[in-house]
Design an enzyme around this catalytic site. Sequence first.
Site, PDB file in Angstrom:
ATOM      1  N   ASN A   8       0.856  -1.186   0.000  1.00  0.00           N
ATOM      2  CA  ASN A   8       0.000   0.000   0.000  1.00  0.00           C
ATOM      3  C   ASN A   8       0.894   1.239   0.000  1.00  0.00           C
ATOM      4  O   ASN A   8       1.702   1.427   0.917  1.00  0.00           O
ATOM      5  CB  ASN A   8      -0.892  -0.045   1.255  1.00  0.00           C
ATOM      6  N   HIS A  11       1.043   6.146   1.909  1.00  0.00           N
ATOM      7  CA  HIS A  11       1.822   7.072   2.739  1.00  0.00           C
ATOM      8  C   HIS A  11       3.038   7.645   2.036  1.00  0.00           C
ATOM      9  O   HIS A  11       3.666   8.570   2.540  1.00  0.00           O
ATOM     10  CB  HIS A  11       2.131   6.431   4.092  1.00  0.00           C
ATOM     11  N   HIS A  44      -5.464   3.777  -1.820  1.00  0.00           N
ATOM     12  CA  HIS A  44      -6.801   4.087  -1.310  1.00  0.00           C
ATOM     13  C   HIS A  44      -7.151   5.517  -1.722  1.00  0.00           C
ATOM     14  O   HIS A  44      -6.568   6.473  -1.210  1.00  0.00           O
ATOM     15  CB  HIS A  44      -6.787   3.937   0.216  1.00  0.00           C
ATOM     16  N   ARG A  46      -9.255   8.134  -1.081  1.00  0.00           N
ATOM     17  CA  ARG A  46     -10.240   8.504  -0.049  1.00  0.00           C
ATOM     18  C   ARG A  46     -11.106   9.649  -0.555  1.00  0.00           C
ATOM     19  O   ARG A  46     -10.689  10.451  -1.390  1.00  0.00           O
ATOM     20  CB  ARG A  46      -9.522   8.932   1.238  1.00  0.00           C
ATOM     21  N   ARG A  50      -6.927  12.831   0.923  1.00  0.00           N
ATOM     22  CA  ARG A  50      -5.843  13.279   1.812  1.00  0.00           C
ATOM     23  C   ARG A  50      -4.469  12.791   1.363  1.00  0.00           C
ATOM     24  O   ARG A  50      -3.473  13.376   1.689  1.00  0.00           O
ATOM     25  CB  ARG A  50      -6.112  12.866   3.253  1.00  0.00           C
ATOM     26  N   HIS A  51      -4.421  11.662   0.637  1.00  0.00           N
ATOM     27  CA  HIS A  51      -3.105  11.220   0.123  1.00  0.00           C
ATOM     28  C   HIS A  51      -3.172  10.924  -1.378  1.00  0.00           C
ATOM     29  O   HIS A  51      -2.682  11.704  -2.181  1.00  0.00           O
ATOM     30  CB  HIS A  51      -2.489  10.086   0.954  1.00  0.00           C
ATOM     31  N   GLU A  71      -8.433   0.641  -3.380  1.00  0.00           N
ATOM     32  CA  GLU A  71      -9.292   0.649  -2.176  1.00  0.00           C
ATOM     33  C   GLU A  71     -10.191   1.858  -2.248  1.00  0.00           C
ATOM     34  O   GLU A  71      -9.722   2.961  -2.573  1.00  0.00           O
ATOM     35  CB  GLU A  71      -8.428   0.822  -0.931  1.00  0.00           C
ATOM     36  N   THR A 101      -7.116   6.131   9.963  1.00  0.00           N
ATOM     37  CA  THR A 101      -6.997   5.036   8.997  1.00  0.00           C
ATOM     38  C   THR A 101      -8.266   4.196   9.119  1.00  0.00           C
ATOM     39  O   THR A 101      -9.064   4.407  10.044  1.00  0.00           O
ATOM     40  CB  THR A 101      -5.721   4.197   9.276  1.00  0.00           C
ATOM     41  N   THR A 102      -8.459   3.247   8.198  1.00  0.00           N
ATOM     42  CA  THR A 102      -9.664   2.409   8.235  1.00  0.00           C
ATOM     43  C   THR A 102      -9.739   1.696   9.588  1.00  0.00           C
ATOM     44  O   THR A 102      -8.803   0.995   9.976  1.00  0.00           O
ATOM     45  CB  THR A 102      -9.606   1.366   7.092  1.00  0.00           C
ATOM     46  N   GLU A 152     -11.056  -9.497   2.252  1.00  0.00           N
ATOM     47  CA  GLU A 152      -9.807  -9.140   2.931  1.00  0.00           C
ATOM     48  C   GLU A 152     -10.140  -9.069   4.413  1.00  0.00           C
ATOM     49  O   GLU A 152     -10.953  -8.241   4.841  1.00  0.00           O
ATOM     50  CB  GLU A 152      -9.253  -7.808   2.424  1.00  0.00           C
ATOM     51  N   HIS A 191      -3.895  -4.869   7.442  1.00  0.00           N
ATOM     52  CA  HIS A 191      -4.058  -3.730   8.343  1.00  0.00           C
ATOM     53  C   HIS A 191      -3.243  -3.906   9.605  1.00  0.00           C
ATOM     54  O   HIS A 191      -3.420  -4.891  10.320  1.00  0.00           O
ATOM     55  CB  HIS A 191      -5.523  -3.444   8.717  1.00  0.00           C
ATOM     56  N   GLY A 192      -2.341  -2.971   9.827  1.00  0.00           N
ATOM     57  CA  GLY A 192      -1.543  -2.962  11.049  1.00  0.00           C
ATOM     58  C   GLY A 192      -0.450  -4.025  11.099  1.00  0.00           C
ATOM     59  O   GLY A 192       0.121  -4.264  12.165  1.00  0.00           O
ATOM     60  N   GLY A 213       1.126  -1.563   4.339  1.00  0.00           N
ATOM     61  CA  GLY A 213       1.571  -0.228   3.940  1.00  0.00           C
ATOM     62  C   GLY A 213       2.419   0.460   4.980  1.00  0.00           C
ATOM     63  O   GLY A 213       3.641   0.531   4.873  1.00  0.00           O
ATOM     64  N   HIS A 214       1.765   0.953   6.023  1.00  0.00           N
ATOM     65  CA  HIS A 214       2.390   1.896   6.948  1.00  0.00           C
ATOM     66  C   HIS A 214       3.714   1.398   7.527  1.00  0.00           C
ATOM     67  O   HIS A 214       4.704   2.149   7.562  1.00  0.00           O
ATOM     68  CB  HIS A 214       1.388   2.225   8.071  1.00  0.00           C
TER      69      HIS A 214
HETATM   70  N1  PXP Z   1      -5.934  -3.229   3.849  1.00  0.00           N
HETATM   71  C1  PXP Z   1      -6.872  -2.273   3.921  1.00  0.00           C
HETATM   72  C2  PXP Z   1      -8.252  -2.607   3.459  1.00  0.00           C
HETATM   73  C3  PXP Z   1      -6.580  -0.970   4.388  1.00  0.00           C
HETATM   74  O1  PXP Z   1      -7.550  -0.037   4.464  1.00  0.00           O
HETATM   75  C4  PXP Z   1      -5.255  -0.676   4.747  1.00  0.00           C
HETATM   76  C5  PXP Z   1      -4.891   0.710   5.186  1.00  0.00           C
HETATM   77  O2  PXP Z   1      -5.093   1.609   4.159  1.00  0.00           O
HETATM   78  C6  PXP Z   1      -4.292  -1.698   4.640  1.00  0.00           C
HETATM   79  C7  PXP Z   1      -4.664  -2.970   4.219  1.00  0.00           C
HETATM   80  C8  PXP Z   1      -2.874  -1.462   5.008  1.00  0.00           C
HETATM   81  O3  PXP Z   1      -2.785  -1.189   6.358  1.00  0.00           O
HETATM   82  P1  PXP Z   1      -1.417  -0.701   6.977  1.00  0.00           P
HETATM   83  O4  PXP Z   1      -1.084   0.615   6.336  1.00  0.00           O
HETATM   84  O5  PXP Z   1      -1.718  -0.594   8.427  1.00  0.00           O
HETATM   85  O6  PXP Z   1      -0.395  -1.759   6.648  1.00  0.00           O
END
Ligand code: PXP
Length: 241
Positions: A8, A11, A44, A46, A50-51, A71, A101-102, A152, A191-192, A213-214
């Site tokens: 992702n 960022h 994503h 949005r 924002r990004h 996304e 974030t989501t 997902e 996510h995370g 991503g992050h």
């Molecule tokens: N999957 C989805 C559906 C998300 O919304 C996000 C965050 O945009 C991610 C994965 C990636 O999450 P992270 O940036 O925490 O790795």
Amino acid sequence: MGIYLGINIDHIATIRQVRGTNYPSLVEAALLCEKSGADSITLHLREDRRHIQDADVEILRDKLTTKMNLEMAATDEMITIASKIKPQYCCLVPEKREELTTEGGLNVTSQISKMRDICIQLKMSNIIVSLFIDAQKDQIDAAKQCGADVVELHTGHYANATNETQLTELEKIKIMATYASSIGLQVNAGHGLTLGNTTNIAKLAEIVELNIGHSIISRAVFVGLRTAIQEMKNLMINARQ
Ligand code: PXP
């Protein structure tokens, strides 16, 4: 079976947007991700932009050599954009303007007919549809009922938990990944996820792809994007052996 890594790149756009510059280049970043082992690129778009910007989606659709996973929220505006750009995948996510974030998965059970219509529309543009949901049986059944191709599973609760609670969250993801796969859904997760918590998720044989991503973009500050991606990919591959 192998496991894929979707990167992702939101960022990288965040760094650009905070200063209103035209760098860092998202195309350069995405192509480097691909060369470094990314199997797909997630972005994503949005509602508040924002990004990621509309032009990013358009340009990247042309330039990516792997797959684009767009996304987006389940809104008319986003469906129109996706139908025009035709990414290979769309992942529908809930979206709140005030969130960082989501925060959780989509509530599919409460909007089956709306989500079914959206799945039909996106699939008419040859887009593979993924629904970002919590690891719950009713949400998985609803996703199947809507005609989604992929779910997902949201790993944020697992990632934020510690000790026993984290093991409980892991168990839920494990059971629900097996269930979703048994009813014919492709199972992704994300996510995370970080170098510290991804091994247990990557071990789950039903999971086809992790979207991260992050933590990777953060790690890249110290070791560079190529190494940050390779570290994560190697960890995922080792978890499967
Ligand atoms: N999957 C989805 C559906 C998300 O919304 C996000 C965050 O945009 C991610 C994965 C990636 O999450 P992270 O940036 O925490 O790795």
